[in-house]
Design a protein around this motif. Structure first.
Motif, PDB file in Angstrom:
ATOM      1  N   ASP A  13       0.793  -1.156  -0.053  1.00 40.64           N
ATOM      2  CA  ASP A  13      -0.052  -0.002  -0.093  1.00 40.64           C
ATOM      3  C   ASP A  13       0.820   0.989   0.042  1.00 40.64           C
ATOM      4  N   GLU A  14       0.224   2.378   0.107  1.00 35.27           N
ATOM      5  CA  GLU A  14       1.082   3.721  -0.100  1.00 35.27           C
ATOM      6  C   GLU A  14       2.001   3.542   1.351  1.00 35.27           C
ATOM      7  N   ASN A  15       1.812   3.222   2.425  1.00 37.07           N
ATOM      8  CA  ASN A  15       2.556   3.373   3.604  1.00 37.07           C
ATOM      9  C   ASN A  15       3.640   2.088   3.337  1.00 37.07           C
ATOM     10  N   ASN A  16       3.431   1.036   2.517  1.00 41.91           N
ATOM     11  CA  ASN A  16       4.393  -0.004   2.661  1.00 41.91           C
ATOM     12  C   ASN A  16       4.451  -0.465   1.172  1.00 41.91           C
ATOM     13  N   PRO A  17       5.192   0.381   0.311  1.00 44.54           N
ATOM     14  CA  PRO A  17       5.396   0.201  -1.287  1.00 44.54           C
ATOM     15  C   PRO A  17       6.299  -1.271  -1.246  1.00 44.54           C
ATOM     16  N   LYS A  18       6.103  -1.867  -2.582  1.00 40.06           N
ATOM     17  CA  LYS A  18       6.620  -3.027  -2.855  1.00 40.06           C
ATOM     18  C   LYS A  18       8.135  -2.842  -2.703  1.00 40.06           C
ATOM     19  N   LYS A  19       8.741  -3.926  -1.705  1.00 38.43           N
ATOM     20  CA  LYS A  19      10.219  -3.916  -1.372  1.00 38.43           C
ATOM     21  C   LYS A  19      11.014  -4.492  -2.102  1.00 38.43           C
ATOM     22  N   TYR A  20      10.740  -5.741  -2.871  1.00 40.02           N
ATOM     23  CA  TYR A  20      11.387  -6.824  -3.598  1.00 40.02           C
ATOM     24  C   TYR A  20      11.022  -6.943  -5.029  1.00 40.02           C
ATOM     25  N   ASN A  21      11.989  -7.490  -5.821  1.00 41.99           N
ATOM     26  CA  ASN A  21      11.854  -7.882  -7.002  1.00 41.99           C
ATOM     27  C   ASN A  21      11.201  -9.215  -7.095  1.00 41.99           C
ATOM     28  N   ASP A  22      10.325  -9.679  -8.179  1.00 38.19           N
ATOM     29  CA  ASP A  22       9.778 -10.658  -8.397  1.00 38.19           C
ATOM     30  C   ASP A  22      10.863 -11.902  -8.481  1.00 38.19           C
ATOM     31  N   ILE A  23      10.775 -13.260  -7.837  1.00 41.95           N
ATOM     32  CA  ILE A  23      11.512 -14.125  -8.043  1.00 41.95           C
ATOM     33  C   ILE A  23      10.633 -15.570  -7.703  1.00 41.95           C
ATOM     34  N   THR A  24      11.187 -16.691  -8.204  1.00 40.40           N
ATOM     35  CA  THR A  24      10.554 -17.963  -7.905  1.00 40.40           C
ATOM     36  C   THR A  24      11.607 -18.333  -6.498  1.00 40.40           C
ATOM     37  N   ALA A  25      10.903 -19.446  -5.851  1.00 35.81           N
ATOM     38  CA  ALA A  25      11.564 -19.935  -4.792  1.00 35.81           C
ATOM     39  C   ALA A  25      12.964 -20.621  -5.031  1.00 35.81           C
ATOM     40  N   GLY A  26      12.865 -21.375  -6.334  1.00 40.14           N
ATOM     41  CA  GLY A  26      13.838 -22.158  -6.567  1.00 40.14           C
ATOM     42  C   GLY A  26      15.197 -21.250  -6.821  1.00 40.14           C
ATOM     43  N   ASP A  27      14.899 -20.055  -7.510  1.00 41.04           N
ATOM     44  CA  ASP A  27      16.059 -19.255  -7.916  1.00 41.04           C
ATOM     45  C   ASP A  27      16.519 -18.581  -6.750  1.00 41.04           C
ATOM     46  N   PHE A  28      15.595 -17.986  -5.814  1.00 37.66           N
ATOM     47  CA  PHE A  28      16.091 -17.542  -4.565  1.00 37.66           C
ATOM     48  C   PHE A  28      16.790 -18.363  -3.754  1.00 37.66           C
ATOM     49  N   LEU A  29      16.547 -19.690  -3.522  1.00 37.99           N
ATOM     50  CA  LEU A  29      17.155 -20.805  -2.749  1.00 37.99           C
ATOM     51  C   LEU A  29      18.822 -20.699  -3.261  1.00 37.99           C
ATOM     52  N   TYR A  30      18.711 -20.913  -4.959  1.00 46.69           N
ATOM     53  CA  TYR A  30      20.112 -21.290  -5.596  1.00 46.69           C
ATOM     54  C   TYR A  30      21.021 -19.985  -5.032  1.00 46.69           C
ATOM     55  N   GLU A  31      20.570 -18.865  -5.227  1.00 47.92           N
ATOM     56  CA  GLU A  31      21.145 -17.671  -4.798  1.00 47.92           C
ATOM     57  C   GLU A  31      21.690 -17.736  -3.609  1.00 47.92           C
ATOM     58  N   ARG A  32      21.153 -17.939  -2.578  1.00 50.75           N
ATOM     59  CA  ARG A  32      21.439 -17.927  -0.974  1.00 50.75           C
ATOM     60  C   ARG A  32      22.471 -19.307  -0.647  1.00 50.75           C
ATOM     61  N   LEU A  33      22.396 -20.088  -1.463  1.00 54.95           N
ATOM     62  CA  LEU A  33      23.274 -21.344  -1.273  1.00 54.95           C
ATOM     63  C   LEU A  33      24.522 -20.976  -1.716  1.00 54.95           C
ATOM     64  N   VAL A  34      24.703 -20.008  -2.858  1.00 53.66           N
ATOM     65  CA  VAL A  34      26.003 -19.463  -3.460  1.00 53.66           C
ATOM     66  C   VAL A  34      26.400 -18.726  -2.219  1.00 53.66           C
ATOM     67  N   ASP A  35      25.572 -17.737  -1.705  1.00 55.30           N
ATOM     68  CA  ASP A  35      26.049 -16.698  -0.583  1.00 55.30           C
ATOM     69  C   ASP A  35      26.765 -17.554   0.546  1.00 55.30           C
ATOM     70  N   LEU A  36      26.223 -18.747   0.669  1.00 57.43           N
ATOM     71  CA  LEU A  36      26.525 -19.609   2.100  1.00 57.43           C
ATOM     72  C   LEU A  36      27.734 -20.321   1.717  1.00 57.43           C
ATOM     73  N   GLY A  37      28.332 -20.387   0.667  1.00 54.22           N
ATOM     74  CA  GLY A  37      29.275 -21.139   0.351  1.00 54.22           C
ATOM     75  C   GLY A  37      29.066 -22.447   0.254  1.00 54.22           C
ATOM     76  N   LEU A  38      27.688 -23.157   0.042  1.00 56.32           N
ATOM     77  CA  LEU A  38      27.623 -24.289  -0.282  1.00 56.32           C
ATOM     78  C   LEU A  38      27.438 -24.661  -1.805  1.00 56.32           C
ATOM     79  N   ILE A  39      27.194 -23.780  -2.576  1.00 53.47           N
ATOM     80  CA  ILE A  39      27.420 -23.891  -4.056  1.00 53.47           C
ATOM     81  C   ILE A  39      28.451 -22.959  -4.638  1.00 53.47           C
ATOM     82  N   LYS A  40      29.404 -23.582  -5.380  1.00 56.06           N
ATOM     83  CA  LYS A  40      30.335 -22.808  -5.916  1.00 56.06           C
ATOM     84  C   LYS A  40      29.988 -22.469  -7.333  1.00 56.06           C
ATOM     85  N   LYS A  41      30.050 -21.142  -7.649  1.00 59.70           N
ATOM     86  CA  LYS A  41      29.475 -20.494  -8.972  1.00 59.70           C
ATOM     87  C   LYS A  41      30.786 -21.012 -10.032  1.00 59.70           C
TER      88      LYS A  41
END
Length: 316
Positions: free
Chosen positions: A288-316
């Protein structure tokens, strides 16, 4: 607030509309305020909890070379054993002072996710470990389904909104062993400050000091549950999906006082994930006006992959 709020799932399951709504209001408010609750009335009985801790200790007491046979390359640590110090918090180089195991989803015959999820790893030395792990996984998943139904109602959604997303979801049960500390850690703690990746986390083993959560003022609060309670917190996926209406709270596991360095600590979180194709786009009724959209659209699978890279469990 010195500790985290306590709620009772039996209110939600009571068949009494007032008690059910009381639970919805309590857990929703807690997740808006601090992102953590202690939950009574879950589906794990005392015997299952005792059996699980026994089997987890038995596994981590195995010789290192035996445990390392169950460390499977190429799957980002998603099943089986992950050895000491392999994982680190996002933005940190130092590995956390822990080793852990992953049980994953138990799929029905012919599931379309069979090619996507690695198979569970069977520990040959401890046949009960596998059976007890599966039962605990399924009871925690069942508990999580009802928590998400309550949150659906709190958010003004259909009660069963999340059901199809979490059926056959990519959830993980992670028994963790924090071994005794033998020397002064160099910038390392048992689990550095982090937010969880998933929808919600259901945690066994928060009875003693160690787990701390950060409130909105930036203060660290001890999150201590009663022996019959699970600690349940909001993960980043749910926070993102609700446009931060429900808070994913930063938390950590601090090292014990020096006189307790010689002791192990065990905790067993269940990370509840949806299926990978779930869209985590911000819900329209959370923008709403007081709480505008904060995040880009993404699927759960793509978000999980990004975070596993951040944690060092997947090497790009």
């Amino acid at each position: 607030m010195q500790n985290i709020p306590s709620v009772d799932l039996r209110d939600f399951l009571s068949g009494n509309p007032e008690r059910k709504q009381k639970f919805v209001n309590e857990i929703g408010k807690a997740y808006e305020d601090i992102g953590f609750v202690a939950l009574k009335g879950h589906f794990l009985d005392d015997q299952l909890v005792d059996d699980l801790y026994t089997e987890v200790r038995n596994f981590f007491n195995l010789p290192v070379d035996v445990k390392e046979q169950y460390e499977i390359p190429g799957i980002g640590g998603q099943r089986g054993y992950v050895s000491f110090g392999k994982e680190h918090a996002k933005g940190r180089k130092e590995g956390d002072l822990k080793e852990f195991w992953h049980f994953g989803q138990y799929l029905p015959e012919g599931s379309k996710y069979a090619k996507e999820y690695p198979e569970n790893v069977e520990v040959k030395e401890l046949p009960k470990f596998n059976d007890v792990g599966k039962e605990a996984y399924q009871m925690l998943e069942k508990t999580g389904i009802y928590v998400l139904r309550a949150l659906s109602l709190y958010l003004g959604l259909d009660e069963f909104y999340f059901d199809n997303y979490i059926a056959e979801g990519n959830s993980i049960l992670r028994p963790i062993h924090y071994p005794p500390i033998t020397e002064e850690p160099k910038n390392a703690v048992r689990a550095a400050a982090h937010g969880d990746i998933n929808l919600i986390t259901l945690l066994m083993g928060a009875q003693g000091r160690g787990l701390q959560v950060q409130n909105h003022e930036g203060d660290w609060i001890d999150a201590i549950a009663q022996p019959d309670e699970l600690v349940i917190n909001v993960g980043d996926m749910l926070s993102r999906h609700t446009n931060n209406k429900l808070k994913s709270t930063i938390h950590q596991v601090v090292n014990p006082p020096k006189e307790l360095w010689g002791t192990s600590r065990y905790s067993i979180p269940f990370f509840m994930h949806p299926v990978s194709e779930m869209k985590l786009d911000c819900l329209e009724n959370c923008i709403d006006e007081n709480n505008p959209k904060k995040y880009n659209d993404i699927t759960a699978g793509d978000f999980l992959y990004e975070r596993l890279v951040d944690l060092g469990l997947i090497k790009k």
